[in-house]
Design a protein around this motif. Sequence first.
Motif, short mmCIF file in Angstrom:
data_model
loop_
_atom_site.label_atom_id
_atom_site.label_comp_id
_atom_site.label_asym_id
_atom_site.label_seq_id
_atom_site.Cartn_x
_atom_site.Cartn_y
_atom_site.Cartn_z
N THR A 138 1.24 1.71 -6.57
CA THR A 138 0.87 1.35 -5.21
C THR A 138 0.54 -0.14 -5.13
OG1 THR A 138 -0.10 3.56 -4.94
CG2 THR A 138 -0.62 1.91 -3.26
N PRO A 139 1.41 -0.94 -4.50
CA PRO A 139 1.09 -2.37 -4.32
C PRO A 139 -0.15 -2.55 -3.46
CG PRO A 139 3.44 -1.96 -3.98
CD PRO A 139 2.76 -0.62 -4.05
N GLN A 140 -0.98 -3.52 -3.83
CA GLN A 140 -2.22 -3.79 -3.12
C GLN A 140 -2.10 -5.07 -2.29
OE1 GLN A 140 -4.95 -1.40 -3.60
NE2 GLN A 140 -3.06 -0.43 -4.37
N GLU A 141 -3.01 -5.23 -1.35
CA GLU A 141 -2.96 -6.39 -0.47
C GLU A 141 -3.13 -7.70 -1.22
OE1 GLU A 141 -5.67 -6.05 2.76
OE2 GLU A 141 -4.74 -4.24 3.58
N ASP A 142 -3.84 -7.68 -2.35
CA ASP A 142 -4.07 -8.92 -3.11
C ASP A 142 -2.91 -9.25 -4.05
OD1 ASP A 142 -4.37 -6.98 -5.04
OD2 ASP A 142 -6.41 -7.56 -5.62
N GLY A 143 -1.83 -8.48 -3.99
CA GLY A 143 -0.67 -8.75 -4.83
C GLY A 143 -0.64 -7.97 -6.12
N THR A 144 -1.72 -7.29 -6.48
CA THR A 144 -1.73 -6.46 -7.67
C THR A 144 -1.09 -5.11 -7.36
OG1 THR A 144 -3.92 -5.55 -7.19
CG2 THR A 144 -3.82 -7.60 -8.49
N GLY A 161 0.79 -1.22 0.00
CA GLY A 161 0.00 0.00 0.00
C GLY A 161 0.82 1.27 0.00
N SER A 162 2.15 1.17 0.09
CA SER A 162 2.99 2.36 0.08
C SER A 162 3.18 2.84 -1.35
CB SER A 162 4.35 2.04 0.71
OG SER A 162 5.20 3.15 0.61
#
Length: 886
Positions: free
Chosen positions: A23-29, A4-5
């Motif tokens: 921005t990296p997401q929690e689901d890996g995307t 998320g950073s």
Amino acid sequence: MATGSPTRTTCPYCGVGCGVVATPQEDGTVSIAGDRRHPANFGRLCSKGSALGETLSLDDRLLHPEVNGRRAGWDDALDLVARRFSETIAAHGPDSVAFYGSGQLLTEDYYVANKLMKGFIGAANIDTNSRLCMASSVAGHIRAFGSDTVPGTYEDLEEADLVVLVGSNMTWCHPVLFQRLLAARERRGTTIVVVDPRRTVTAEAADLHLAIAPNSDVALFAGLLDHLDRTGLRDRDYVERHTSGLDQALAAAQGRGFPGAMEATRLPAEQLREFYTLWSRSERVVTAYSQGVNQSVAGTDKVNAIINCHLFTGRIGRPGMGPFSLTGQPNAMGGREVGGLATMLAAHLDINRPDHREMVRSFWGSPGIAARPGLKAVDLFRAIGQGRVKAVWIMGTNPADSMPDADAVEDALRACPFVVVSDVTRTDTTRHADVLLPAAAWAEKSGTVTNSERRISRQRAFLKPPGEARPDWRIVCDVAARMGFSEAFDYRSPAEIFREHAALSGLANDGTRDFDISACAGLSESAYDALAPVQWPRRPGEGLDGTATRFFAEGGFYTPDRRGRFVPTPVAPPEASEEFPLVLNTGRIRDQWHTMTRTAKTPRLTSHYAESFCEIHPEDAEDAGIGPATLVRIVSPQGTAVVRALVTERQQKGSVFVPMHWTDQHAAQGRISAAVLPAADPVSGQPGLKFSHARIEPYEVAWYGFAVVRNRPETIPAEYWALARTDGGWRIELAGAAPAQDWATYAAALIGRGEDPETLSYSDQDRASFRLATFSGDRLLGALFIAPQPVAVSRTWVVERLAAPAIRGAERLRLLSGRPGADQPDPGPIVCACFSVGANQIAAAVADGAASVDAVGEAVRAGTNCGSCRVEIRRLIDAATLKTAV
């Protein structure tokens, strides 16, 4: 890095150099947005940039070193590279080895590779695919300015009264910059003229389109120079104080004049006169040019013919005026800054000057330095084929598909005793590698790039390299250390390399060289990490901020006498060929990049054009017996390619256009570079990728097919095929010389079998047409459509069925027919890739009252992001209006 950073980085596609926030997401995307603070794009991204988050999959990544096709450890692979290069140099001399790099490399990667080859190996055989892109601009700049200096900035496009786009399909190739230009036209009434043999989407958006004959740009601008002279528009003060060589340039131009320009360009007299009058009466003129100028055997003369007109009128270096080279790659400029071409030294120093060579050698502390320019790209691969270059290291590029006469390039690599490739994925080039080295990709690399307006931006990593992949600078330094040069390549970070690069730019530079970023030589690691986009030159004391820098408004050229040089540009008539009467032009399309190693990974970018094509004028198609959507073979003295025929009056009669992107990874016979002639500009060495002699002929087949499949087939049994990703699987265009004995068996081999498969099929009495769909439970496994002519099905709708959660009952029969029912409107061919909006959806919006492009955008969002589809939306609106009127 914490999930998320957000990370501010730079787009890896064209030379606009757009800022990106990843921005990296929690689901890996990873979510991608434009950086509103970046001065190149102010938050806008094109379709390719917007889809960057969809290209980060690892399914085709190189994850481990390989030696002779087998997995190896890094130490073994690097030891072998260093040993074979060292042995080759010892046995045959430094000119027997070469590096071939890419505008995809970061400046720090480029710097260490150039330092190793020129300073420590002692040869200049390091060239790059920028030779295919910007070399004619470099040569033209050096002839006129004494240095490879781009005089202006992007702001000039917004402050001009007239912008002339020469050989530039800016709408598709530099879309964010084109939207800035259109906004300027809306705001201040800027006139846009496009000079291009094709009626591109950019030409359709222009106020005036000059459809000149191919390769007649020199005659056009020589005629303009003569016109400016005859109408008294010489800026006498500027010319006398700041330039030299005018008499010779005028003599060459007057030898042709208006009649010569009209004859060579084949433009109507009134249109040519309108252009010359526009240029003459507009004080603020920017002439922006790209590959239609550079990729020519007369590319350097084209550049200088344009520059001559700006020097003559003093329209250079002031707001809203000057010649402007639109760079093709994200770091072609950065590569030039560090001497990444075989004809340059680092820091814009001259490899032909002994004092410059000694300056660099002393700075590097190298045992020697290259004493002369090295082999340019075309000559380099020719030398490999001839056995003069016996070891080559290819970094981040795919010459087996991008070089002209590509079959000969493959033959050269096949015969070369030692080939090293460092790259991200497998390509048509990596199959010839003795050693494969897995390199870090865009999302994993840290360094800098320089865009078309000399603006340096940080590329920052936001993902860890997968497997054993390493940054290119680290790989080069590790090999250098094993060759005995560890002390000179003992870098611990890209920041350390950048500081050395910056320091070299200021060495003995008292304003006699344009490139100077020595203000950055003292950057700490943290300051480098936080470096905001900065435009050079930035000398000590200037700081790293400030207003846009322009060159040459008050002279100050970098020639020995500090005067800008007019260059005579002779007009050479194009050669004709009876056997190959057509001109083959190659180039980019909107949503693809180079050889598709990145862009083909996302269905969004393959939806606009899923297979390669050949634009053909209707009369040329009729003469050759080629029908719309059939297959056409392009034949040249070098080779052949087979693609889909796109018959259109937007293509000039006597010429054909084929995209450069398709490779053996994506099509059976789509490598158009195999048919491109290897002739090159004698000054720049840039190949004429826009002009090859060719002919066209029907590619005779007995059947055509279209398929969608959930899993990529290991083999595709057809003489012609083109493969593209979709949501949920793959789509395939097919054609063959003879019908299959059993189409059901053929379909099963193509589609595969799931658990408890259920199959529906249809064939006519003579089995010339066949349709089959296979399901596993409620989900579609695949479908195949066969016909004796190009298959007529609603492709977008059929493709969408692969991702549908369930297909039952009557919908299965509709799928077999290839047409949706009334309750499922067909989106039609995709027009807007940013939001996946089809032509039928746009037509429906128009029918509901959306009478403008903006109104269509409000209704269905099409055209509201990068804007590169707005001309196509306008076409659909005009077609609907015409249909209603009739």
